[in-house]
Design an enzyme around this catalytic site. Structure first.
Site, PDB file in Angstrom:
ATOM      1  N   ASP A   2      22.703  60.988  94.725  1.00  0.00           N
ATOM      2  CA  ASP A   2      23.209  61.617  95.953  1.00  0.00           C
ATOM      3  C   ASP A   2      22.503  62.932  96.293  1.00  0.00           C
ATOM      4  O   ASP A   2      22.224  63.205  97.460  1.00  0.00           O
ATOM      5  CB  ASP A   2      24.731  61.783  95.924  1.00  0.00           C
ATOM      6  CG  ASP A   2      25.224  62.498  94.685  1.00  0.00           C
ATOM      7  OD1 ASP A   2      24.403  62.789  93.784  1.00  0.00           O
ATOM      8  OD2 ASP A   2      26.425  62.786  94.609  1.00  0.00           O
ATOM      9  N   LYS A  55      48.375  51.698  65.237  1.00  0.00           N
ATOM     10  CA  LYS A  55      47.122  50.955  65.465  1.00  0.00           C
ATOM     11  C   LYS A  55      45.994  51.907  65.845  1.00  0.00           C
ATOM     12  O   LYS A  55      46.230  52.922  66.499  1.00  0.00           O
ATOM     13  CB  LYS A  55      47.319  50.001  66.656  1.00  0.00           C
ATOM     14  CG  LYS A  55      48.137  48.771  66.346  1.00  0.00           C
ATOM     15  CD  LYS A  55      47.175  47.592  66.209  1.00  0.00           C
ATOM     16  CE  LYS A  55      47.828  46.336  65.703  1.00  0.00           C
ATOM     17  NZ  LYS A  55      48.653  45.675  66.660  1.00  0.00           N
ATOM     18  N   ASP A  84      24.981  56.582  87.322  1.00  0.00           N
ATOM     19  CA  ASP A  84      26.393  56.762  87.711  1.00  0.00           C
ATOM     20  C   ASP A  84      26.929  55.655  88.626  1.00  0.00           C
ATOM     21  O   ASP A  84      28.143  55.486  88.732  1.00  0.00           O
ATOM     22  CB  ASP A  84      26.581  58.101  88.425  1.00  0.00           C
ATOM     23  CG  ASP A  84      26.188  59.293  87.563  1.00  0.00           C
ATOM     24  OD1 ASP A  84      26.178  59.143  86.330  1.00  0.00           O
ATOM     25  OD2 ASP A  84      25.891  60.360  88.121  1.00  0.00           O
TER      26      ASP A  84
END
Ligand code: F6P
Length: 329
Positions: free
Chosen positions: A106, A217, A131
């Protein structure tokens, strides 16, 4: 049809795997259309400093498989000023360039748009950033390689994480967007994915972790760098609230930008490079070449820099249906 005799090409902003393949495609297509090609070294700074080399089909051989960019890259603050733009334009005139191809994200496109608005100079953009955050294209060069790098790293982290029953926070790049986190997180089977598109996610993350604590977990939590405070800060908060968890943080960093481009990135870079030169020949300027519904598509650069690309809601649904918790509203 427009006659372009001399074409400039540059890469700017964060480098991305596949930029070399794009330089190669632009150069070879231009040469095959009887153009001279000038490679600008170091992005817009190279244009200001007149740091330029000639390119031909031979000089771009052997680069398709290489990460980084043979033309080097930079973020150039001075190009954002009237003075910087004027200096760049002086070089363009001195070198008798008829058009310019810019490859980047950009910031690169904002620079290109300034050149068009101030001087009506013909520029076309090719989206290259890990990105994948550019409006007007479903895909940006480098994204696939980056996802593969993240998946490879996180699979390894998962091995140690589950052996020690630990909670791992992994921070990935993405600037202010969550594409890398969302898609790599899904591919890694992350239990939670946190993206900057959504604020105040902590409350939901807390309730998820409370349940996790009960089950005892190990978990993988993918955090986009743009999420407030990043993975370190989030992990600190969680450590205080859940002292029973054994928590570790891995910030993947710049390994995500390097490496040999995947076949997907080489092909996309080749397609977009060819399309960029063809668009210029057809007199289409001020555009970005990108993908829409998997086909090459032209988007006005002005729109690409002004609009925001959103994460597709469907991908969030997919992540959630396979057990990934995405704390979005
Ligand atoms: O835009 C690509 C990117 O790698 C982002 O994901 C990251 O935020 C940024 O560049 C890092 O930029 P720099 O190379 O200037 O540190």
């Amino acid at each position: 049809m427009t006659t372009i005799k001399r074409l400039g090409v540059l890469t700017s902003g964060g480098d991305a795997p596949g930029m070399n393949a794009a330089i190669r495609a632009v150069t070879r297509t231009a040469v095959n259309n009887n153009m001279e090609v000038l490679g600008i070294i170091g992005g817009y700074q190279g244009l200001i400093d007149d740091n330029i080399i000639p390119l031909d089909s031979y000089s771009v051989r052997g680069i398709i498989q290489r990460g980084g960019t043979m033309l080097l890259s930079a973020r150039c603050a001075i190009f954002k000023t009237e003075e910087g733009l004027a200096k760049a334009m002086q070089t363009i005139r001195k070198r008798q360039m008829d058009a310019l191809v810019v490859i980047g994200g950009d910031g690169t496109f904002r620079g290109a748009n300034d050149l068009i608005q101030h001087y009506h100079f013909p520029v076309i953009g090719i989206p290259g950033t890990i990105d994948n955050d550019i409006y007007g294209t479903e895909y940006t060069i480098g994204y696939d390689t980056c996802l593969n790098t993240v998946v490879d790293a996180v699979d390894k982290i998962r091995d140690t994480g589950s052996s020690h029953n630990r909670i791992f926070f992994v921070e990935v790049m993405g600037h202010e967007s969550g594409f890398v986190a969302m898609n790599s997180g899904m591919a890694c089977g992350a239990e939670i994915i946190m993206v900057p598109e959504q604020k105040n996610q902590m409350e939901k993350v807390r309730s998820f972790l409370a349940e996790r604590a009960r089950l005892n977990k190990s978990s993988m939590i993918m955090v986009a760098e743009g999420v407030e405070g990043g993975a370190m800060a989030i992990a600190e908060k969680v450590k205080q609230e859940f002292p029973q968890f054994d928590i570790r943080v891995s910030v993947l960093g710049y390994i995500q930008r390097g490496g040999s481009p995947s076949s997907k990135d080489r092909i996309a870079a080749s397609e977009l490079g060819v399309a960029a030169v063809n668009a210029l020949i057809e007199g289409k300027y001020g555009m970005m070449v990108g993908y829409e519904r998997n086909c090459i598509h032209l988007e006005p650069l002005e729109k690409a820099v002004k609009m925001h690309k959103h994460i597709n809601a469907d991908i969030i649904k997919v992540a959630e249906s396979i057990g990934t918790f995405t704390p979005l509203d």
